[in-house]
Design a protein around this motif. Structure first.
Motif, mmCIF file in Angstrom:
data_model
loop_
_atom_site.group_PDB
_atom_site.id
_atom_site.type_symbol
_atom_site.label_atom_id
_atom_site.label_comp_id
_atom_site.label_asym_id
_atom_site.label_seq_id
_atom_site.Cartn_x
_atom_site.Cartn_y
_atom_site.Cartn_z
ATOM 1 N N ASP A 1 0.814 -1.224 0.000
ATOM 2 C CA ASP A 1 0.000 0.000 0.000
ATOM 3 C C ASP A 1 0.846 1.272 0.000
ATOM 4 O OD1 ASP A 1 -2.304 -1.506 0.032
ATOM 5 O OD2 ASP A 1 -2.387 -1.560 2.235
ATOM 6 N N TRP A 2 2.155 1.099 0.009
ATOM 7 C CA TRP A 2 3.049 2.259 0.017
ATOM 8 C C TRP A 2 3.132 2.857 -1.391
ATOM 9 C CZ3 TRP A 2 7.520 2.706 -2.908
ATOM 10 C CH2 TRP A 2 8.402 3.741 -2.575
ATOM 11 N N ARG A 3 3.214 4.179 -1.463
ATOM 12 C CA ARG A 3 3.440 4.856 -2.745
ATOM 13 C C ARG A 3 4.516 5.907 -2.564
ATOM 14 N NH1 ARG A 3 0.791 1.226 -3.692
ATOM 15 N NH2 ARG A 3 -1.132 0.994 -4.897
ATOM 16 N N LEU A 4 5.407 5.986 -3.524
ATOM 17 C CA LEU A 4 6.381 7.077 -3.554
ATOM 18 C C LEU A 4 5.737 8.262 -4.266
ATOM 19 C CD1 LEU A 4 9.299 8.233 -3.245
ATOM 20 C CD2 LEU A 4 9.717 7.348 -5.556
ATOM 21 N N GLN A 5 5.704 9.406 -3.602
ATOM 22 C CA GLN A 5 5.166 10.613 -4.234
ATOM 23 C C GLN A 5 6.324 11.420 -4.820
ATOM 24 O OE1 GLN A 5 1.943 10.672 -4.296
ATOM 25 N NE2 GLN A 5 1.568 9.177 -2.666
ATOM 26 N N ILE A 6 6.175 11.850 -6.052
ATOM 27 C CA ILE A 6 7.169 12.746 -6.664
ATOM 28 C C ILE A 6 6.437 14.007 -7.079
ATOM 29 C CG2 ILE A 6 8.890 13.053 -8.487
ATOM 30 C CD1 ILE A 6 9.294 10.073 -8.577
ATOM 31 N N GLY B 1 6.378 18.717 -6.299
ATOM 32 C CA GLY B 1 7.101 19.988 -6.287
ATOM 33 C C GLY B 1 7.137 20.570 -7.687
ATOM 34 N N LEU B 2 8.311 21.047 -8.107
ATOM 35 C CA LEU B 2 8.440 21.726 -9.395
ATOM 36 C C LEU B 2 8.575 20.723 -10.541
ATOM 37 C CD1 LEU B 2 10.889 24.556 -8.244
ATOM 38 C CD2 LEU B 2 8.418 24.742 -8.658
ATOM 39 N N VAL B 3 7.474 19.978 -10.768
ATOM 40 C CA VAL B 3 7.433 19.020 -11.878
ATOM 41 C C VAL B 3 6.143 19.228 -12.665
ATOM 42 C CG1 VAL B 3 8.833 17.275 -10.668
ATOM 43 C CG2 VAL B 3 6.338 17.193 -10.498
ATOM 44 N N ASP B 4 6.165 18.862 -13.930
ATOM 45 C CA ASP B 4 4.968 19.005 -14.779
ATOM 46 C C ASP B 4 3.955 17.905 -14.518
ATOM 47 O OD1 ASP B 4 5.963 21.256 -16.024
ATOM 48 O OD2 ASP B 4 6.930 20.115 -17.642
ATOM 49 N N ARG B 5 4.449 16.695 -14.176
ATOM 50 C CA ARG B 5 3.557 15.542 -14.001
ATOM 51 C C ARG B 5 3.870 14.841 -12.684
ATOM 52 N NH1 ARG B 5 5.568 15.970 -19.008
ATOM 53 N NH2 ARG B 5 7.417 14.778 -18.457
ATOM 54 N N PRO B 6 3.217 15.248 -11.573
ATOM 55 C CA PRO B 6 3.474 14.570 -10.296
ATOM 56 C C PRO B 6 3.182 13.081 -10.427
ATOM 57 C CG PRO B 6 2.169 16.566 -9.964
ATOM 58 C CD PRO B 6 2.242 16.338 -11.454
ATOM 59 N N LEU B 7 4.016 12.252 -9.772
ATOM 60 C CA LEU B 7 3.870 10.805 -9.883
ATOM 61 C C LEU B 7 3.578 10.196 -8.513
ATOM 62 C CD1 LEU B 7 6.992 10.010 -12.137
ATOM 63 C CD2 LEU B 7 4.605 10.227 -12.868
ATOM 64 N N SER B 8 2.856 9.078 -8.538
ATOM 65 C CA SER B 8 2.617 8.290 -7.338
ATOM 66 C C SER B 8 2.908 6.845 -7.742
ATOM 67 C CB SER B 8 1.154 8.480 -6.902
ATOM 68 O OG SER B 8 0.854 7.597 -5.841
ATOM 69 N N LEU B 9 4.011 6.276 -7.207
ATOM 70 C CA LEU B 9 4.518 5.006 -7.730
ATOM 71 C C LEU B 9 4.559 3.926 -6.656
ATOM 72 C CD1 LEU B 9 7.567 6.512 -9.683
ATOM 73 C CD2 LEU B 9 5.364 5.819 -10.659
ATOM 74 N N SER B 10 4.026 2.763 -6.985
ATOM 75 C CA SER B 10 4.138 1.603 -6.095
ATOM 76 C C SER B 10 5.518 0.966 -6.291
ATOM 77 C CB SER B 10 3.053 0.584 -6.437
ATOM 78 O OG SER B 10 3.336 0.015 -7.712
ATOM 79 N N PHE C 1 14.450 14.713 -0.359
ATOM 80 C CA PHE C 1 13.933 13.393 -0.006
ATOM 81 C C PHE C 1 13.343 13.467 1.390
ATOM 82 C CE2 PHE C 1 17.385 13.215 -2.950
ATOM 83 C CZ PHE C 1 16.929 12.354 -3.929
ATOM 84 N N HIS C 2 12.035 13.243 1.490
ATOM 85 C CA HIS C 2 11.355 13.294 2.779
ATOM 86 C C HIS C 2 11.177 11.862 3.280
ATOM 87 C CE1 HIS C 2 10.385 17.587 2.371
ATOM 88 N NE2 HIS C 2 10.149 17.340 1.094
ATOM 89 N N TYR D 1 14.082 5.100 4.106
ATOM 90 C CA TYR D 1 12.630 5.276 4.335
ATOM 91 C C TYR D 1 12.063 6.455 3.537
ATOM 92 C CZ TYR D 1 14.547 2.745 8.305
ATOM 93 O OH TYR D 1 15.258 1.881 9.090
ATOM 94 N N VAL D 2 12.445 6.573 2.252
ATOM 95 C CA VAL D 2 11.989 7.706 1.434
ATOM 96 C C VAL D 2 10.500 7.551 1.122
ATOM 97 C CG1 VAL D 2 12.248 8.913 -0.771
ATOM 98 C CG2 VAL D 2 14.279 8.057 0.434
ATOM 99 N N MET D 3 9.733 8.575 1.444
ATOM 100 C CA MET D 3 8.283 8.566 1.207
ATOM 101 C C MET D 3 7.887 9.529 0.090
ATOM 102 S SD MET D 3 7.637 6.426 3.549
ATOM 103 C CE MET D 3 5.905 6.325 3.925
ATOM 104 N N ARG D 4 8.606 10.634 0.021
ATOM 105 C CA ARG D 4 8.211 11.688 -0.909
ATOM 106 C C ARG D 4 9.450 12.390 -1.427
ATOM 107 N NH1 ARG D 4 6.484 17.148 -0.144
ATOM 108 N NH2 ARG D 4 6.788 17.001 2.111
ATOM 109 N N ILE D 5 9.416 12.690 -2.727
ATOM 110 C CA ILE D 5 10.510 13.411 -3.377
ATOM 111 C C ILE D 5 9.949 14.721 -3.898
ATOM 112 C CG2 ILE D 5 12.048 13.377 -5.384
ATOM 113 C CD1 ILE D 5 12.344 10.406 -5.039
#
Ligand SMILES: Nc1nc2c(c(=O)[nH]1)N[C@H]1C(S)=C(S)[C@@H](COP(=O)(O)O)O[C@H]1N2
Ligand SMILES: [Mo]
Length: 258
Positions: A94-99, A101-110, A161-162, A226-230
């Motif tokens: 159920d974990w997702r990496l969020q990418i 901030g200053l990006v055109d296409r925010p991503l949420s990746l399993s 890296f949060h 333990y990176v959760m969000r970039i």
């Protein structure tokens, strides 16, 4: 290359060193944000290292026989709290990496999404500022490919890296969320990966599961576990203590070149 800071340092260094410095810079200097990063004088340590080390130079890689049988673990060994406990109990399905901030296409990746992205495996030596080293094999998604997929905006200059863990320090009552940051030279470096495997196995919790940064030309504390969000940012001055990382906020160098 004309924008490399403190070029004057090279004055007496001779043409061999200059040649080394210029090698392989063409591609990276085509990116305007990388040029902007290079243009800012970040202090003598970084400027000097960047002059000697080409932006694309690789950290040393080792053979399988060199892998440390007992790679040390340091700092947080398991983030506290139910949120992380529940994610770990479900093997991080159920974990997702969020990418963002200053990006055109925010991503949420399993984790499966990450495993489908361009990957790299490398055997490198981890050097902790406390004076120990261990050699391990890391497999992970190349950060450059993820950032290209997200589409960095031109103002983006650093990647933050949060992490999931709060850390206590020796100072009474001093506690904070772990975070780290790197510039675009390191973010697009070939060996900069978000590792989900260590020594051919799923990344263990004590080493940063489900995902940890490997930024091989810098010291251990830059390798966020333990990176959760970039987050792509123009400046990290507004984050926590403003120095670009948990330990940097407590006096460590932001550029921790080895
Ligand atoms: N989230 C998080 N990342 C972290 C730390 C930490 O406490 N929390 N410690 C850092 C330090 S000082 C080192 S040396 C390495 C240790 O990584 P390891 O436990 O896999 O050896 O992680 C770094 N990344
Ligand atoms: Mo460390």
């Amino acid at each position: 290359m004309t924008s490399i800071p403190r070029r004057g340092l090279l004055a007496g260094a001779g043409s061999a060193l200059l040649g080394l410095t210029l090698a392989g810079c063409d591609q990276i200097t085509r990116n305007p944000s990388i040029r902007a990063t290079l243009a800012e004088a970040e202090g003598l340590t970084k400027a000097a290292q960047r002059l000697i080390l080409s932006p694309t130079a690789l950290a040393r890689e080792f053979a399988p026989a060199d892998i440390s049988p007992d790679f040390r673990a340091n700092g947080s060994l398991r983030p506290a709290g139910v949120a992380y406990r529940d994610l770990a109990a479900g093997q991080f399905a159920d974990w997702r990496l969020q990418i963002g901030g200053l990006v055109d296409r925010p991503l949420s990746l399993s984790l499966d999404d990450l495993r489908a992205r361009p990957a790299r495996t490398q055997i490198t030596r981890h050097d902790c500022v406390e004076g120990w080293s261990s050699i391990g094999q890391w497999t992970g998604a190349r950060l450059s490919a993820l950032l290209e997929a997200a589409g960095l905006q031109p103002q983006a200059r650093f990647i933050v890296f949060h992490c999931a863990d709060r850390l206590d320090t020796f100072a009474k009552g001093d506690r904070g969320l772990y975070y780290e940051s790197i510039d675009l030279v390191d973010a697009f470096h070939e060996q900069t990966i978000l590792a989900y495997e260590m020594n051919g196995q799923v990344l263990p919790v004590k080493h940063g599961a489900p995902l940890r940064l490997r930024v091989e030309r810098q010291l251990g504390y830059k390798h966020a576990k333990y990176v959760m969000r970039i987050e792509a940012v123009e400046s990290f001055a507004h984050i926590a203590g403003g120095q670009g990382g948990f330990w940097e906020d407590r006096g460590y160098e932001w550029y921790a070149g080895i």
